[in-house]
Write an enzyme that holds these catalytic residues in place. Structure first.
Site, PDB file in Angstrom:
ATOM      1  N   ASP A 151      20.836   8.188  25.934  1.00 15.38           N
ATOM      2  CA  ASP A 151      20.478   7.391  24.822  1.00 15.38           C
ATOM      3  C   ASP A 151      21.523   6.298  24.799  1.00 15.38           C
ATOM      4  OD1 ASP A 151      19.001   6.397  22.553  1.00 15.38           O
ATOM      5  OD2 ASP A 151      20.273   7.932  21.173  1.00 15.38           O
ATOM      6  N   TYR A 152      21.886   5.867  25.823  1.00 14.65           N
ATOM      7  CA  TYR A 152      22.717   4.565  25.773  1.00 14.65           C
ATOM      8  C   TYR A 152      21.684   3.391  25.139  1.00 14.65           C
ATOM      9  CZ  TYR A 152      26.949   6.436  28.089  1.00 14.65           C
ATOM     10  OH  TYR A 152      27.943   7.140  28.324  1.00 14.65           O
ATOM     11  N   GLU A 153      22.459   2.542  24.316  1.00 12.65           N
ATOM     12  CA  GLU A 153      21.666   1.245  23.656  1.00 12.65           C
ATOM     13  C   GLU A 153      22.353   0.085  24.001  1.00 12.65           C
ATOM     14  OE1 GLU A 153      20.193   2.431  19.720  1.00 12.65           O
ATOM     15  OE2 GLU A 153      19.499   4.453  20.700  1.00 12.65           O
ATOM     16  N   HIS A 154      23.610   0.043  24.208  1.00 12.22           N
ATOM     17  CA  HIS A 154      24.225  -1.256  24.569  1.00 12.22           C
ATOM     18  C   HIS A 154      24.819  -1.066  26.055  1.00 12.22           C
ATOM     19  CE1 HIS A 154      23.756  -1.877  20.309  1.00 12.22           C
ATOM     20  NE2 HIS A 154      24.361  -0.677  20.473  1.00 12.22           N
TER      21      HIS A 154
END
Length: 301
Positions: A151-154
């Site tokens: 769930d990396y978002e950046h």
């Protein structure tokens, strides 16, 4: 005669497995993120329907320091950032012992760490993978976990570097028998999708579920728009089990009040409802987990 009886017995066993509600090839997965908001929620607070494949997803393990302020990236050396006081190794073991249909995963990355964006920032592919395999294997074994969620978002790395780091991590953890399943949690942002679709194209065969964050769409989303979004993302992640989702935190997407379960029944009638996930148990505690019960009842029926 004995061989024909044995064949009949094997056929009956296979039929029973196929008819078992908890074995429908992962088509009735209910997943819930838990522990990110430190609201004191425990596994035992959440209602668990025996007719679903239930996944708790601990939120989050992050490759950032826990001691410095602000935290800084650690190149794949993961630390626990969830509410481990209430979601401890012994509590993981207990909930799995009490409910045979429960598995527990850990989500990696998330949106933020100590109020700052949590960046995916490897020094190199090889060093990040080596550190991640080592640190996550330790956490997974300590907490009796079954899977990981990405769930990396950046990002401070290009899509190919992300694909190789995560793909090699999944390859190693699965081949070592450390995890039995993996999911990814993208949403509809150009930067996010470029990274996750690069991963999907090369390593999609290792990804069991796509926990697509449909609640990142606008709060005015209608049922027909939601079904359109689902079709689009099912095409993007072609061949994947795309789970539908909503949030109990009051932000965006199609809410239960505005027709989420109506959309789910439509997908179910079409044979496209692979599962439902909710963000998050921390937020649902205050309303008595009413939508968790409703979602699981729909999946189990």
């Amino acid at each position: 005669m004995a061989s024909s009886n044995l064949l009949l017995l094997l056929l009956l066993q296979a039929l029973l497995i196929l008819l078992s509600p908890a074995s429908a090839a992962g088509s009735n997965v209910f997943a819930e993120y838990i522990g990110a908001e430190f609201k004191g929620v425990r596994f035992s607070d959440v209602p668990i329907n025996p007719g679903v494949n239930f996944h708790f997803i601990l939120s989050f393990a992050i490759d950032y320091t826990t001691s410095s302020n602000p935290p800084t990236p650690t190149n794949g050396r993961f630390n626990v950032f969830w509410d481990s006081a209430n979601l401890s190794p012994s509590q993981v073991a207990a909930i799995k012992r009490e409910h045979g249909n429960v598995k527990v995963a850990v989500s990696l990355g998330g949106d933020s760490v100590s109020g700052q964006p949590a960046y995916f920032k490897p020094s190199s592919i090889d060093s990040w993978v080596a550190n991640a395999v080592d640190s996550l294997t330790t956490i997974i074994k300590k907490y009796h976990l079954d899977g990981i969620d990405i769930d990396y978002e950046h990002f401070q790395a290009d899509p190919n570097t992300f694909a190789e780091c995560i793909g090699q991590l999944l390859t190693r953890l699965k081949s070592n028998g450390v995890i039995s399943f993996a999911s990814i949690a993208p949403f509809d942002s150009a930067q996010v999708q470029s990274h996750y679709l690069a991963l999907w194209r090369k390593y999609g065969h290792l990804i069991d579920y796509v926990n697509f964050q449909f609640y990142a769409y606008d709060a005015s989303t209608t049922v027909s728009q939601f079904l359109g979004y689902f079709a689009k993302q099912s095409s993007n992640y072609n061949g994947g089990k795309v789970l539908v989702s909503f949030t109990t935190g009051g932000s965006g997407g199609l809410s239960p009040q505005n027709g989420f379960f109506r959309a789910c029944r439509t997908l179910k009638s079409q044979g496209k409802l692979h599962g439902i996930f909710i963000w998050s148990a921390d937020d649902s505690k205050s309303n008595g987990f009413r939508y968790e019960k409703q979602a699981q009842t729909l999946l189990a029926s």
